[in-house]
Design a protein around this motif. Structure first.
Motif, PDB file in Angstrom:
ATOM      1  N   PRO A 194       0.812  -1.222   0.000  1.00  0.00           N
ATOM      2  CA  PRO A 194       0.000   0.000   0.000  1.00  0.00           C
ATOM      3  C   PRO A 194       0.852   1.281   0.000  1.00  0.00           C
ATOM      4  O   PRO A 194       0.475   2.269  -0.632  1.00  0.00           O
ATOM      5  N   VAL A 195       1.988   1.243   0.688  1.00  0.00           N
ATOM      6  CA  VAL A 195       2.861   2.420   0.703  1.00  0.00           C
ATOM      7  C   VAL A 195       3.471   2.643  -0.671  1.00  0.00           C
ATOM      8  O   VAL A 195       3.552   3.778  -1.164  1.00  0.00           O
ATOM      9  N   VAL A 196       3.900   1.564  -1.314  1.00  0.00           N
ATOM     10  CA  VAL A 196       4.465   1.681  -2.663  1.00  0.00           C
ATOM     11  C   VAL A 196       3.423   2.229  -3.633  1.00  0.00           C
ATOM     12  O   VAL A 196       3.716   3.080  -4.478  1.00  0.00           O
ATOM     13  N   ILE A 197       2.180   1.779  -3.501  1.00  0.00           N
ATOM     14  CA  ILE A 197       1.113   2.263  -4.381  1.00  0.00           C
ATOM     15  C   ILE A 197       0.862   3.752  -4.140  1.00  0.00           C
ATOM     16  O   ILE A 197       0.692   4.536  -5.086  1.00  0.00           O
ATOM     17  N   ASN A 198       0.847   4.157  -2.876  1.00  0.00           N
ATOM     18  CA  ASN A 198       0.539   5.548  -2.544  1.00  0.00           C
ATOM     19  C   ASN A 198       1.701   6.502  -2.761  1.00  0.00           C
ATOM     20  O   ASN A 198       1.507   7.658  -3.161  1.00  0.00           O
ATOM     21  N   GLU A 199       2.914   6.034  -2.474  1.00  0.00           N
ATOM     22  CA  GLU A 199       4.079   6.922  -2.457  1.00  0.00           C
ATOM     23  C   GLU A 199       5.107   6.616  -3.539  1.00  0.00           C
ATOM     24  O   GLU A 199       6.000   7.417  -3.787  1.00  0.00           O
ATOM     25  N   GLY A 200       5.023   5.432  -4.148  1.00  0.00           N
ATOM     26  CA  GLY A 200       6.017   5.039  -5.129  1.00  0.00           C
ATOM     27  C   GLY A 200       7.312   4.577  -4.469  1.00  0.00           C
ATOM     28  O   GLY A 200       7.405   4.484  -3.239  1.00  0.00           O
ATOM     29  N   LEU A 201       8.319   4.300  -5.293  1.00  0.00           N
ATOM     30  CA  LEU A 201       9.607   3.847  -4.770  1.00  0.00           C
ATOM     31  C   LEU A 201      10.356   4.949  -4.035  1.00  0.00           C
ATOM     32  O   LEU A 201      11.381   4.691  -3.408  1.00  0.00           O
ATOM     33  N   HIS A 202       9.807   6.177  -4.086  1.00  0.00           N
ATOM     34  CA  HIS A 202      10.391   7.257  -3.273  1.00  0.00           C
ATOM     35  C   HIS A 202      10.407   6.858  -1.794  1.00  0.00           C
ATOM     36  O   HIS A 202      11.286   7.278  -1.045  1.00  0.00           O
ATOM     37  N   ALA A 203       9.418   6.072  -1.385  1.00  0.00           N
ATOM     38  CA  ALA A 203       9.352   5.651   0.017  1.00  0.00           C
ATOM     39  C   ALA A 203      10.524   4.757   0.380  1.00  0.00           C
ATOM     40  O   ALA A 203      11.102   4.874   1.464  1.00  0.00           O
ATOM     41  N   VAL A 204      10.892   3.863  -0.534  1.00  0.00           N
ATOM     42  CA  VAL A 204      12.050   2.989  -0.304  1.00  0.00           C
ATOM     43  C   VAL A 204      13.310   3.838  -0.167  1.00  0.00           C
ATOM     44  O   VAL A 204      14.111   3.671   0.754  1.00  0.00           O
ATOM     45  N   LYS A 205      13.484   4.766  -1.085  1.00  0.00           N
ATOM     46  CA  LYS A 205      14.662   5.635  -1.097  1.00  0.00           C
ATOM     47  C   LYS A 205      14.742   6.470   0.186  1.00  0.00           C
ATOM     48  O   LYS A 205      15.807   6.607   0.803  1.00  0.00           O
ATOM     49  N   ALA A 206      13.607   7.022   0.598  1.00  0.00           N
ATOM     50  CA  ALA A 206      13.584   7.881   1.775  1.00  0.00           C
ATOM     51  C   ALA A 206      13.958   7.120   3.041  1.00  0.00           C
ATOM     52  O   ALA A 206      14.714   7.625   3.885  1.00  0.00           O
TER      53      ALA A 206
ATOM     54  N   VAL B 237      15.919  -1.877  -6.570  1.00  0.00           N
ATOM     55  CA  VAL B 237      17.287  -1.860  -6.059  1.00  0.00           C
ATOM     56  C   VAL B 237      17.908  -0.472  -6.255  1.00  0.00           C
ATOM     57  O   VAL B 237      18.613   0.039  -5.381  1.00  0.00           O
ATOM     58  N   GLU B 238      17.614   0.153  -7.380  1.00  0.00           N
ATOM     59  CA  GLU B 238      18.104   1.519  -7.604  1.00  0.00           C
ATOM     60  C   GLU B 238      17.604   2.461  -6.514  1.00  0.00           C
ATOM     61  O   GLU B 238      18.290   3.411  -6.135  1.00  0.00           O
ATOM     62  N   ALA B 239      16.411   2.199  -5.990  1.00  0.00           N
ATOM     63  CA  ALA B 239      15.837   3.038  -4.936  1.00  0.00           C
ATOM     64  C   ALA B 239      16.397   2.707  -3.557  1.00  0.00           C
ATOM     65  O   ALA B 239      16.130   3.428  -2.595  1.00  0.00           O
ATOM     66  N   GLY B 240      17.156   1.599  -3.458  1.00  0.00           N
ATOM     67  CA  GLY B 240      17.764   1.262  -2.175  1.00  0.00           C
ATOM     68  C   GLY B 240      17.292  -0.021  -1.539  1.00  0.00           C
ATOM     69  O   GLY B 240      17.700  -0.355  -0.425  1.00  0.00           O
ATOM     70  N   ALA B 241      16.440  -0.761  -2.241  1.00  0.00           N
ATOM     71  CA  ALA B 241      15.938  -2.019  -1.673  1.00  0.00           C
ATOM     72  C   ALA B 241      17.032  -3.078  -1.635  1.00  0.00           C
ATOM     73  O   ALA B 241      17.766  -3.253  -2.600  1.00  0.00           O
ATOM     74  N   GLY B 242      17.097  -3.797  -0.519  1.00  0.00           N
ATOM     75  CA  GLY B 242      18.012  -4.920  -0.394  1.00  0.00           C
ATOM     76  C   GLY B 242      17.318  -6.246  -0.612  1.00  0.00           C
ATOM     77  O   GLY B 242      17.954  -7.260  -0.888  1.00  0.00           O
TER      78      GLY B 242
END
Length: 210
Positions: free
Chosen positions: A34-46, A74-79
């Motif tokens: 739900p966070v990814v849908i609402n905020e996009g991968l910006h949330a991962v990066k943040a 992964v570009e956004a910071g996901a491990g």
């Protein structure tokens, strides 16, 4: 055994606030679908930028274009990135291949898979890093949990690590730990508590003793 915090019903600011409370007690922070849908991968990066010591999982529940979607996460910071077990083998292979380029990991979520043991064995052979049993929100509303499912997949998974998610609370954590998963994923069992830090600290203590 590691502890993962799942964040589903927050925005980026809310996610940062919760993680700040419990960061010392968790190993992985999940940016939920739900966070990814609402905020996009910006949330991962943040979250990765704010808490660089934590592994960030992007719960994309990939169903197609595995390699591309893993690359962007992964570009956004996901491990760790999630792929659905009901997706095609080629999608899972693509995700695994892309993750290996960067040292990221793939978690296959078996939500809604009908033959758990058979599919768990198949995705294990595809080289994924985690195989996860998951009682989703709709399952939990029907009173289901994944404890028996975890025991079932552990009998066939020989290469990957195992994970469990869905409705885990302090009261049920001992039963989860007894089934010996490698990753315990908790959402509301931490975020829904009046003292999230205390709940996370106690869960981390129990998980660490396993």
């Amino acid at each position: 055994m590691k502890l993962q915090l799942a964040l589903d019903l927050v925005d980026i600011a809310g996610a940062k606030a919760i993680v700040a409370e419990v960061a010392e007690f968790i190993d992985v922070v999940e940016i939920g679908t739900p966070v990814v849908i609402n905020e996009g991968l910006h949330a991962v990066k943040a979250i990765k930028e704010a808490f660089p010591a934590l592994t960030v999982l992007a719960d994309l529940k990939i169903m197609d274009a595995g390699g591309y979607e893993v690359m962007k996460a992964v570009e956004a910071g996901a491990g760790i990135v999630t792929v659905l077990g009901v997706s095609d083998d080629s999608t899972i292979r693509g995700a695994v291949e892309e993750a290996k380029k960067t040292g990221a990991e793939i978690l296959v979520d078996l939500i809604n898979v009908k033959d758990l043991k058979a599919r768990a064995a198949e995705v294990d052979a595809l080289g994924v890093d985690y195989v996860c049993v998951h009682s989703g929100y709709d399952h939990q509303a029907e009173g289901k949990n994944s404890f028996e499912d975890l025991r079932a997949i552990k009998s066939v998974v020989t290469r990957a690590k195992t994970a469990i998610a869905g409705g885990i609370k302090l009261s049920t954590l001992p039963e989860v730990i007894a089934a010996k998963p490698d990753l315990v994923i908790v959402g509301g069992g931490i975020t829904g508590e009046a003292d999230a830090a205390a709940a996370a600290a106690e869960m981390k203590r129990l998980v660490s003793q396993a």
